[in-house]
Design an enzyme around this catalytic site. Structure first.
Site, mmCIF file in Angstrom:
data_model
loop_
_atom_site.group_PDB
_atom_site.id
_atom_site.type_symbol
_atom_site.label_atom_id
_atom_site.label_comp_id
_atom_site.label_asym_id
_atom_site.label_seq_id
_atom_site.Cartn_x
_atom_site.Cartn_y
_atom_site.Cartn_z
ATOM 1 N N LYS A 172 0.850 -1.188 0.000
ATOM 2 C CA LYS A 172 0.000 0.000 0.000
ATOM 3 C C LYS A 172 0.885 1.237 0.000
ATOM 4 C CE LYS A 172 -4.160 1.867 2.172
ATOM 5 N NZ LYS A 172 -5.245 1.634 3.140
ATOM 6 N N GLU A 212 -18.860 -3.617 10.855
ATOM 7 C CA GLU A 212 -19.703 -2.725 11.658
ATOM 8 C C GLU A 212 -20.767 -3.486 12.442
ATOM 9 O OE1 GLU A 212 -17.896 -0.377 8.336
ATOM 10 O OE2 GLU A 212 -19.008 -2.280 8.449
ATOM 11 N N ARG A 256 -24.788 -0.086 7.869
ATOM 12 C CA ARG A 256 -24.633 -1.522 7.686
ATOM 13 C C ARG A 256 -24.986 -2.304 8.948
ATOM 14 N NH1 ARG A 256 -20.130 -2.077 3.512
ATOM 15 N NH2 ARG A 256 -19.316 -3.815 4.689
#
Length: 615
Positions: free
Chosen positions: A268, A353, A381
């Site tokens: 990344k 979540e 969510r």
């Protein structure tokens, strides 16, 4: 420059490896330059450059259907699919989206703004392919962090038994937004670091006779047996920055007529040293200076996220039962320092979540004081857990709802304009929104003593202190608003930080001889019906200002109280978001376009009064 001549993936398919490497370098530089000006998702896109090129080299897109998870890996994809010339408009009003969007290009198979969705989308595409009698390939790219999401795991359970070709590419960079956490991340990392296992597994000796050794090796390495027991064939780990090896691997597996997982190891932030060293910091960036990574935007005042983090630390120092939970957003929600100070009382559950809220409910049932810090758009969510695990038991879970209201740049998938509606629909839920820095502190302090579900919503914005304009404040008691300024012509009733615009609008109206009353509602639930009832008897008209959609805000509830108190509904107006998905734009422009800035509120108040006078 190669990119200048690329209008579709067909334009790159005759290039050799050296030229593809040049193309990768160009893509990386364009992404870096554009994000330094516009902001955007930088580190994740820098890490996916070679993988994207290899996919378009080996697949027949857009006939073959390429599905991106989240979409913040999609910048190179946009550059290769006809959007290089418009790339400078990335995340700008009227420009190209920061995520993949089929309304923008036929190469964007499906809208992607939230994590862990790609595998379910792929399952639907496979079902449609079977019903249509088609033969196009379906390829889903999912980050390792997104595999922690329940939706992704549910889809894996279904996809592994699918018929025909299906390729799942795990872009494994050991990161989601923050560093990936949990068992899946640990197991994938074992494969990244123990590549000898794969060489041994595929050796002729093991393949011919020593099946017991093959089985033993599989059992030692969870991801392989996990994927293969679900019905996938597993391949990897491939260097995600070696275009030649990537193309070779994709060509080898793309036509296997069963579900396949290909694990690709990437870095990344690849190619930009600062992002490689601080991938979480450079995940999503505001405009910055490339030479040192410093923001171009001066930060002279703390944001609401900063205030939340600092205040929770202060509260936790004197209350040992306060704990914090977040879903892969430790830095974004302001909890990074809390985690360093209280490592045993802070939990990053990954992109999960639902699990975060369920875990918080359990902690609350044992007398702890959990704070769930999640962006508004992602808290959606977990609605089932909010209702069933928290609401029915009336458990005192505290929700710190960050990025509530209108949000800059990211467009419809990230607007926090629905949370008031889905939170206040839960019986017993307290829902509040501070008008400024000082009231945010007081709401957080009030929440510590909550005996039921308690949500505080606040924007991605500077936490202004309006103490000089407001003066003495009434006590912060759940369900009470505040009369901030007196006036008899029109009352501007605001919810949240739009209070600052309401106070400025009052000054504008005063210049026109209009006496405006300003009310800070503070609580969307329970409503201060007594204060609203008094307004019905003292003001000619009432204007409600809220950063929510029409059907999910407080307007209807306010109207009900005012009409019951005798006010004509024709004298009640609203400034806010209509029932639409707000477009991508700067927060200031979004507020202005929905009449939530000072000029907009003043204009709406004048129009409402003019209508009242004509009647």
């Amino acid at each position: 420059m190669i990119l200048e001549h690329v209008s579709s993936p067909a334009d790159i398919r005759e290039l050799d490896i050296p030229h593809l490497r040049m193309l990768a370098a160009e893509c990386r530089q364009v992404i870096l330059d554009t994000c330094s000006i516009n902001g955007g998702h930088l580190a994740s896109n820098l890490g996916a450059v070679e993988l994207t090129i290899a996919l378009h080299m080996t697949l027949d897109t857009p006939t073959d259907q390429l599905v991106w998870d989240v979409g913040h890996q999609g910048y190179t994809h946009k550059l290769l699919t006809g959007r290089y010339k418009s790339f400078s408009t990335l995340r700008q009003c009227g420009g190209i989206s920061g995520f993949v969007n089929p309304n923008e290009s036929p190469y964007d198979t499906f809208l992607a703004g939230h994590a862990s969705t790609s595998l379910s989308i792929a399952a639907g595409l496979l079902a449609a392919r079977y019903l249509d009698g088609g033969n196009q390939r379906v390829v889903a790219v999912i980050g390792d962090g997104a595999l922690s999401g329940g939706m992704a795991l549910e889809a894996l359970n279904n996809l592994g038994r699918a018929h025909g070709q299906c390729l799942v590419i795990v872009n494994d960079n050991a990161m989601s937004i923050s560093r990936s956490v949990g068992g899946m991340a640990w197991a994938l990392n074992r494969l990244r670091t123990r590549a000898w296992y794969l060489r041994v597994r595929e050796s002729p000796l093991v393949g011919r006779g020593l099946r017991w050794l093959r089985t033993l090796l599989k059992r030692l390495y969870l991801p392989t047996i996990f994927f293969e027991e679900l019905g996938f064939r597993y391949f990897g780990v491939v260097d995600g920055h070696d275009i030649g090896k990537l193309m070779e691997a994709i060509n080898m597996v793309k036509d296997i007529q069963q579900p396949v997982v290909l694990q690709v190891a990437t870095i990344k932030g690849k190619g930009y040293d600062l992002a490689e060293r601080q991938p979480a910091h450079f995940h999503g960036v505001a405009p910055f200076l490339i030479e040192n990574g410093l923001s171009k935007e001066e930060k002279s005042m703390p944001t609401y996220s900063d205030v939340f983090g600092e205040t929770l630390i202060r509260l936790a120092e004197t209350d040992q039962r306060i704990v914090a939970i977040t879903a892969a957003m430790m830095d974004g929600t302001g909890l990074a320092e809390f985690a360093r100070r209280f490592p045993d009382r802070c939990y990053d559950v990954g992109i999960a979540e639902q699990h975060a809220v369920g875990m918080a409910a359990s902690l609350a049932s044992r007398g702890y004081k959990p704070y769930v810090a999640v962006y508004s758009t992602f808290l959606q969510r977990a609605y089932d857990q909010i209702v069933n695990d928290v609401g029915i038991g009336n458990l005192p879970v505290r929700f710190a709802v960050d990025r509530a209201g209108l949000v800059s740049d990211d467009g419809p998938t990230h607007q926090g304009v629905f949370d008031v509606g889905f939170l206040k629909s839960v019986p017993g839920m307290t829902v509040c929104s501070p008008g400024d820095h000082r009231d945010f502190l007081r709401m957080l302090e009030l929440s510590v003593a909550a005996t039921g579900p308690f949500a505080i919503r606040y924007p991605k914005d500077v936490a202004y202190d309006l103490s000089e304009e407001i003066g003495e404040r009434p006590p912060m008691i759940a369900g009470t608003g505040a009369l901030v300024a007196e006036g008899s012509d029109v009352a501007i009733v605001s919810l949240g930080p739009v209070l600052r615009s309401a106070l400025e609008a009052r000054k504008i109206l005063a210049g026109d001889g209009v006496q405006a009353c300003v009310v800070d509602l503070r609580f969307a639930q329970p409503l201060d019906t007594g204060l609203l009832t008094r307004l019905a008897g003292t003001c000619q008209a009432v204007l409600v200002a809220e950063e929510t959609t029409r059907s999910t805000g407080v307007y209807d509830a306010v109207v009900e109280v005012l009409v019951h108190a005798g006010m004509n509904i024709a004298y009640i107006g609203r400034c806010g978001v209509p029932d639409v998905f707000p477009v991508q734009d700067k927060r200031a422009h979004l507020l202005s376009s929905h009449q939530l800035d000072a000029q907009g509120l003043a204009g709406a108040a004048r129009a409402l009064l003019a209508g009242a006078e004509r009647r």
